[in-house]
Structures are given as structure tokens and as C-alpha cells.
Design an enzyme around this catalytic site. Structure first.
Site, PDB file in Angstrom:
ATOM      1  N   THR A 126       0.814  -1.217   0.000  1.00 33.72           N
ATOM      2  CA  THR A 126       0.000   0.000   0.000  1.00 33.72           C
ATOM      3  C   THR A 126       0.844   1.261   0.000  1.00 33.72           C
ATOM      4  OG1 THR A 126      -1.560   1.279   1.351  1.00 33.72           O
ATOM      5  CG2 THR A 126      -0.116  -0.222   2.521  1.00 33.72           C
ATOM      6  N   TYR A 150      -1.971   0.326  10.158  1.00 33.55           N
ATOM      7  CA  TYR A 150      -2.188  -0.335   8.871  1.00 33.55           C
ATOM      8  C   TYR A 150      -0.937  -0.235   8.005  1.00 33.55           C
ATOM      9  CZ  TYR A 150      -3.741  -1.015   4.069  1.00 33.55           C
ATOM     10  OH  TYR A 150      -3.844  -1.435   2.762  1.00 33.55           O
TER      11      TYR A 150
END
Length: 344
Positions: A126, A150
Site C-alpha cells: 500500500t 495499517y
């Protein structure tokens, strides 16, 4: 040996991006199987004829059985790893869930892969690994400085893969996604998770009456219209990049790669909503709210590396096309839900 004879296990293959990777592999003639615990995925998203295993990647016994049944324990095979948790605010409120689901479980999967001699590993990473970058577009050489669990959970997995590839006969590709949106053009899969937070998903839900408005978080960013700018990539183009990355790993077993996945062009929140309004000719209500902590003004990829490394030519690099496909899937999802209700 024919590359496509390589068996590929897709983790999280019943989820949004994973299911599109399964479609891309199947369409291209690869041997593909899926493991998913269905905590956020949907069984209907896995195509007929694709071997499906309901279970957890942390279950070493199950994973070893899959490797054996699919012929991946003979020094070959590949993994495309999508399984994990992806809601950034939840990662802040429940960090241990993210370090378990995204980091510890990835470690267990990597260990199983090494034990079985799986040769290739593609990881769903990501742009959150960059945190709030000081420059835009963002290249792979920008500092990795996540601002939430995250992002850290994904960056830790990238590091585990790099260290593992240095010690064992396995190469990997980490693909850092920017803002993934859209749906399969043939209507076979799309974003189906309830309560999604992605702008285009939220907007098409509002356009179909599933929400009464769209919140616009922040109007004072250093962008042309004051709202945040993001690089939206069509999920089918992203899936195609994974297949090309797999081919590259097989062709060069000693080489690993880390690459951004985006188009290198950004659109603001208001530009996205304006495009949807044009498609539907029925403007949705916009409610302006305070900006969210940690949201950068602009987050746009520099896709130079992936363009130079892979023969990747996006087919759906058009904002209205991305939104139109998302809208068509949202309508189709309503039919699927209605059918499930009728069957029940």
C-alpha cells in the site's frame, strides 16, 4: 516449462482485489486456487471451477494441504497474498488486530511457503507505507514513514519478504497500491463490503439511494479546489499488473521487486463527485466536514518503475470509466443481495 503451468494460490481471493486477480489469472489460463476465511470476502466472488478452501492462512496444516493438493510443494508454485485487514481508522483503534491479521499471519504464510519450497510471492502492499509524503508524485525511493498501524503492518511484511528472499530460494514482488476503485467490466466482481470507506464506493452507494449523502472531509487542502487529491487505479488494471509481475518473477528467479501501482494522475474529491453527477444526471448531496487526521493534501504515484519493468498498459485509465464500472457493479450487487434473500 509453460509459465501458466505454475500453480498460483490467491489468499483473500474472495475479497475485492483478490477476486479480480483470480479472474485475471483464470482468464489468462493459469492454474489458480483460493484460500479465504470469508471474514470480509464473499463466496460468490470466486468463479466456478476455481478450487476454494475456506480457512485461515495462519493454519499451517491447511496451507500445507493446499500446497500438496495443488502441486505447490515440489519446489514451484506462487502465492498472491491479499488476505488482511484494510480499514485505516480501525487500525488506529485496534492496532493489535492489524498486527495479527496483516503481519503475524503473513509471517506464518511466508514460513509455510519457505517450508514447501514455493518459489514466488506477490504481496498486496500500500501507499500507506509512505505516510504523508513531502513530495507528489511519490516514487518508491521516497522515505517509508507510516502514520498508522495499517501502514506499519504492511511495511513490516515487506521487510519480512526482503529478508526471507535473501535467505531462501524465493523471490517476491511488493505492489504498493494507491486508490483502487471500479469493478470487473463484465460484472463478475466488484467491491461488495458493507460499510466501505472508499470514496467512489461511498459515492455510488449514495447515487443509488443506499446512503443519503457523501461526506467531504476537508476543503482547505493545498489543492486547486481545496479537497484532497488521489490517484485512482481501476481494479482490473491492478489485477493485470499482478499477473505481469508473476511472469516477471518466474522469468528471473533471483530478482525481487517493489513497485507503485497507480496512473500518476490525481483527481480531487469534488472532481470525483462531479464525474459521478455527470454520469447519473442526478447530483448527490455533499456534506462538508473537518479534515481527517493524517490525510495528505495530494497522494499521487510515480509509476515510472512499473512502466519500465513490466509491459503494463492500463486499459481503464479514465475516471468516468472507473466510476461507471463501480456504479454498474453496485446495481448488480443489489440484484445478488436480493437473490440471496429470495433463496433464504
Amino acid at each position: 516449462m509453460d509459465q501458466k503451468a505454475t500453480p498460483v494460490l490467491v489468499t483473500g481471493g474472495a475479497g475485492y482485489i483478490g477476486s479480480h486477480a483470480v479472474l485475471a489469472l483464470k482468464d489468462a489460463g493459469w492454474r489458480v486456487s483460493v484460500i479465504d476465511n470469508l471474514s470480509t470476502g464473499f463466496r460468490f466472488a470466486v468463479p466456478d471451477g476455481v478450487p476454494f478452501y475456506e480457512g485461515d492462512i495462519e493454519d499451517a496444516g491447511l496451507v500445507a494441504r493446499i500446497f500438496a493438493e495443488q502441486g505447490m510443494d515440489e519446489g514451484g508454485g506462487a502465492i498472491m497474498h491479499f488476505a488482511g485487514s484494510i480499514v485505516v481508522p480501525e487500525s488506529v483503534s485496534d492496532p493489535l488486530k492489524y498486527y495479527h491479521n496483516n503481519t503475524a499471519k503473513s509471517r506464518a504464510l511466508i514460513e509455510s511457503a519457505v517450508r514447501a519450497g514455493v518459489g514466488h510471492f506477490i504481496f498486496s502492499s500500500t501507499a500507506a507505507t509512505y505516510g504523508v509524503p513531502e513530495v507528489s508524485p511519490v516514487s518508491e525511493d521516497c522515505p517509508r514513514a507510516p502514520i498508522n498501524p495499517y501502514g506499519w503492518s504492511k511495511l513490516m511484511t515487506e521487510q519480512m519478504l526482503a529478508d526471507t528472499a535473501a535467505a531462501h530460494a524465493m523471490n517476491y514482488c511488493a505492489l504498493r497500491y494507491f486508490n483502487v476503485a471500479g469493478a470487473d467490466p463484465e460484472g463478475r466482481s466488484g467491491q461488495s463490503t458493507a460499510g466501505a470507506t472508499h470514496l467512489i464506493k461511498v459515492a455510488v452507494e449514495a447515487a443509488l439511494g443506499k446512503r443519503d449523502h457523501v461526506s467531504v472531509f476537508g476543503t482547505d487542502y493545498a489543492t486547486p479546489d481545496g479537497t484532497g487529491v488521489r490517484d485512482y487505479i481501476h481494479v482490473s488494471d491492478l489485477a493485470a499488473a499482478h499477473v505481469l509481475a508473476l511472469e516477471a518473477l518466474i522469468q528471473a528467479p533471483g530478482r525481487s521487486m517493489t513497485m507503485n501501482c497507480g496512473y500518476g494522475r490525481g483527481f480531487s474529491v469534488l472532481e470525483v463527485l462531479d464525474a459521478l453527477d455527470r454520469l447519473t444526471n442526478a447530483p448527490i448531496e455533499r456534506r462538508f466536514a473537518e479534515r481527517r487526521a493524517g490525510d495528505p493534501d495530494s497522494l499521487v504515484s510515480d509509476p515510472s518503475r512499473i512502466r519500465a519493468t513490466l509491459p503494463w498498459t492500463p486499459r481503464f485509465d479514465d475516471l468516468e470509466t472507473i466510476i461507471a464500472h463501480a456504479l454498474a457493479w453496485e446495481r448488480r450487487l443489489g440484484e445478488i443481495r436480493a437473490g440471496e434473500g429470495a433463496e433464504a
